[in-house]
Design an enzyme around this catalytic site. Structure first.
Site, PDB file in Angstrom:
ATOM      1  N   ILE A 211       0.926  -1.182   0.040  1.00 57.49           N
ATOM      2  CA  ILE A 211      -0.027   0.090  -0.014  1.00 57.49           C
ATOM      3  C   ILE A 211       1.000   1.318   0.045  1.00 57.49           C
ATOM      4  O   ILE A 211       0.579   2.136  -0.716  1.00 57.49           O
ATOM      5  CB  ILE A 211      -0.962   0.061   1.303  1.00 57.49           C
ATOM      6  CG1 ILE A 211      -2.008  -1.090   1.038  1.00 57.49           C
ATOM      7  CG2 ILE A 211      -1.812   1.237   1.328  1.00 57.49           C
ATOM      8  CD1 ILE A 211      -2.798  -1.389   2.062  1.00 57.49           C
ATOM      9  N   ASN A 280       1.914   5.687   7.145  1.00 55.81           N
ATOM     10  CA  ASN A 280       1.503   4.323   6.488  1.00 55.81           C
ATOM     11  C   ASN A 280       2.267   3.305   7.227  1.00 55.81           C
ATOM     12  O   ASN A 280       1.827   2.136   7.244  1.00 55.81           O
ATOM     13  CB  ASN A 280       1.632   4.234   5.162  1.00 55.81           C
ATOM     14  CG  ASN A 280       1.471   3.168   4.518  1.00 55.81           C
ATOM     15  OD1 ASN A 280       0.556   2.584   4.445  1.00 55.81           O
ATOM     16  ND2 ASN A 280       2.749   2.430   4.043  1.00 55.81           N
ATOM     17  N   LYS A 287      -1.724 -12.520  17.841  1.00 58.31           N
ATOM     18  CA  LYS A 287      -1.784 -13.695  18.959  1.00 58.31           C
ATOM     19  C   LYS A 287      -2.836 -13.436  19.615  1.00 58.31           C
ATOM     20  O   LYS A 287      -3.377 -12.481  19.915  1.00 58.31           O
ATOM     21  CB  LYS A 287      -0.665 -13.676  19.624  1.00 58.31           C
ATOM     22  CG  LYS A 287      -0.250 -15.133  20.437  1.00 58.31           C
ATOM     23  CD  LYS A 287       0.495 -16.106  19.526  1.00 58.31           C
ATOM     24  CE  LYS A 287       1.098 -16.959  20.245  1.00 58.31           C
ATOM     25  NZ  LYS A 287       1.543 -18.008  19.195  1.00 58.31           N
ATOM     26  N   TYR A 345      -3.112  -4.783  17.255  1.00 59.44           N
ATOM     27  CA  TYR A 345      -3.188  -4.079  16.350  1.00 59.44           C
ATOM     28  C   TYR A 345      -4.586  -3.403  16.293  1.00 59.44           C
ATOM     29  O   TYR A 345      -4.402  -2.041  15.879  1.00 59.44           O
ATOM     30  CB  TYR A 345      -3.450  -5.011  14.946  1.00 59.44           C
ATOM     31  CG  TYR A 345      -3.541  -4.442  13.782  1.00 59.44           C
ATOM     32  CD1 TYR A 345      -2.281  -3.887  13.045  1.00 59.44           C
ATOM     33  CD2 TYR A 345      -4.620  -4.657  13.028  1.00 59.44           C
ATOM     34  CE1 TYR A 345      -2.264  -3.215  11.923  1.00 59.44           C
ATOM     35  CE2 TYR A 345      -4.617  -3.910  11.632  1.00 59.44           C
ATOM     36  CZ  TYR A 345      -3.401  -3.243  11.235  1.00 59.44           C
ATOM     37  OH  TYR A 345      -3.632  -2.626   9.971  1.00 59.44           O
ATOM     38  N   LYS A 349      -4.788   0.815  15.954  1.00 56.97           N
ATOM     39  CA  LYS A 349      -5.211   1.382  14.833  1.00 56.97           C
ATOM     40  C   LYS A 349      -6.565   2.225  15.556  1.00 56.97           C
ATOM     41  O   LYS A 349      -6.650   3.333  15.087  1.00 56.97           O
ATOM     42  CB  LYS A 349      -5.695   0.472  13.824  1.00 56.97           C
ATOM     43  CG  LYS A 349      -4.697  -0.326  12.974  1.00 56.97           C
ATOM     44  CD  LYS A 349      -3.838   0.960  12.572  1.00 56.97           C
ATOM     45  CE  LYS A 349      -2.498   0.336  11.462  1.00 56.97           C
ATOM     46  NZ  LYS A 349      -1.623   1.461  10.904  1.00 56.97           N
TER      47      LYS A 349
END
Length: 439
Positions: A211, A280, A287, A345, A349
């Site tokens: 990306i 980016n 996990k 994650y 985010k």
């Protein structure tokens, strides 16, 4: 990336027996028409006349009455910004339904309303808030690559509405569906349709592949001079991307304390300034939560979130990002809906989304906008490694019934970076084909 399901259903045998074919989305290429006209522009709001006049000036025929039997339209723009009572929502059905039935392949539905947060009358707030549920539902009913999105205006936001409508009608928004974009009354002036970023200097982190590399290419295509940033270990790939876009490469670890300062120094010394920053760079270390170890947790937080906070201190400091600049972050649908095995994650985010909300307010007086994209299932090397069954389900669980391309993410980022998007800040736009996960 290879999509086995699409390859099979598009095979000659599948076509011969009548298997439904996934729609090839109409993605932007320089020189292509804004959309496949004509465009129905209807409604008695304060923006309809301006939108119709602008479309005519752009060479796209605008009509004011629903299509007749057998006629087709490329898009429908309904201006319901003046609606203050739920009874007025009938306009959405009466004007929109015939046009939706007549949409061409890859058609567009754009509804323009008034941001309910700017209203005080209970009935008016109720009416405008109802548009969101209606538009998201329309998006889930459309077929043939068509999309539906909502633009909510704050005040007399003619420039902002025009820019958002242009983006949503064009091939740049091919994988943007069921989204709400709020625009304020900031003005932008004229923008070069083919090279809207001419003269701008843009930094893209994590630019060596995937990306990030596509973001660099699209920004360059739109006229920006690009500084491609990535780890020294990715030096060869990074140099190839920088050469491809005729920019420069900067090898550094974004988690380094001096990363922001080095970015500013490179951009100003080599290119004379800094106008656009795209955060980016990111990693995953998946996990299950109960088995998550310290290294997996900390490394994801450090790269995806804490590094952005640190770099911004230097980027927004003296000699850094110019007034009127752009910061665009890459969040994720995992930060909105969560994802099994990705607590680290998802947290990082979601934190990026919080950063966008807070920082956009702090830098508004400098004319700097801060926004984010939240990709859904995008065809990359990373998603290609997902187990087959999980991968195929992920591709299909959206209104467009296919995965997106890195270019889809890059196009939304490039729009955020445009001078014409000055009225859009603090926003998170999902590039996910209206995924069935999240809101």
């Amino acid at each position: 990336m290879s999509d086995l399901f699409t390859t099979i259903v598009r095979s000659p045998v599948a076509r011969k027996v009548g298997v439904p074919q996934p729609t090839r989305l109409r993605r932007f290429e320089p020189g292509m028409p804004l959309c496949e006209g004509p465009v129905l522009v209807a409604g008695d709001g304060r923006f309809a006349d301006g939108i119709a006049a602008w479309l005519g000036g752009a060479g796209v025929p605008a009509v004011s009455t629903p299509p007749g039997e057998g006629d087709k339209v490329g898009a429908v723009v309904l201006d319901l910004s003046a609606a203050t009572d739920p009874a007025e929502l009938d306009q959405l059905r009466l004007l929109g339904a015939p046009a939706v039935k007549a949409l061409k392949r890859n058609g567009r539905v754009v509804v323009v309303g008034t941001d309910p947060t700017t209203l005080t009358d209970v009935a008016a707030v109720t009416t405008q808030r109802a548009l969101e549920g209606a538009v998201r539902s329309i998006g889930k009913e459309l077929r043939g690559g068509a999309t539906a999105n909502l633009v909510l205006a704050q005040g007399d936001a003619h420039d902002g509405v025009r820019s958002a409508v242009e983006f949503l009608l064009s091939g740049r928004s091919a994988y943007v569906d069921g989204q709400v974009i709020r625009v304020d009354d900031s003005t932008s002036g004229d923008v070069d349709a083919l090279r809207p970023l001419e003269g701008k200097v843009a930094v893209v982190t994590g630019a060596a592949r995937g990306i990030g590399a596509e973001i660099a290419r699209v920004l360059s295509r739109d006229g920006a001079t690009v500084v491609a940033v990535d780890l020294p270990a990715a030096g060869d790939s990074l140099a190839a991307v920088a050469n491809d876009v005729r920019g420069t490469a900067l090898q550094l670890d974004v988690t380094a304390d001096d990363a922001g300062g080095r970015i500013v120094e490179h951009a100003t010394a080599r290119h004379g300034g800094l106008d656009i920053v795209v955060h980016n760079a990111g990693i995953t270390r998946d996990k299950l939560f109960v088995n998550m170890d310290d290294d997996r947790w900390r490394s994801v937080m450090e790269v995806n979130l804490r590094s952005v906070l640190r770099m911004n201190e230097a980027i927004l400091g003296e000699g850094g990002l110019a007034d009127g600049g752009r910061i665009v972050c890459v969040a994720s649908i995992a930060g909105i809906a969560g994802n099994r095995g990705q607590t680290n994650y998802g947290a990082s985010k979601a934190g990026v989304i919080g950063l966008v909300t807070a920082l956009s307010r702090q830098v508004a007086d400098r004319g700097i906008t801060v926004n984010a994209v939240a990709p859904g299932f995008i065809e990359t090397e990373m998603t290609a490694r997902i187990p087959f069954a999980t991968r195929e389900i992920g591709r299909r669980m959206n209104s467009l019934q296919q995965g997106g391309h890195p270019k889809d993410v890059a196009e939304t980022i490039a729009w955020f970076a445009q001078p014409g998007a000055a009225a859009v800040t603090g926003q998170v736009v999902r590039v996910c084909g209206q995924s069935l996960l999240g809101a």
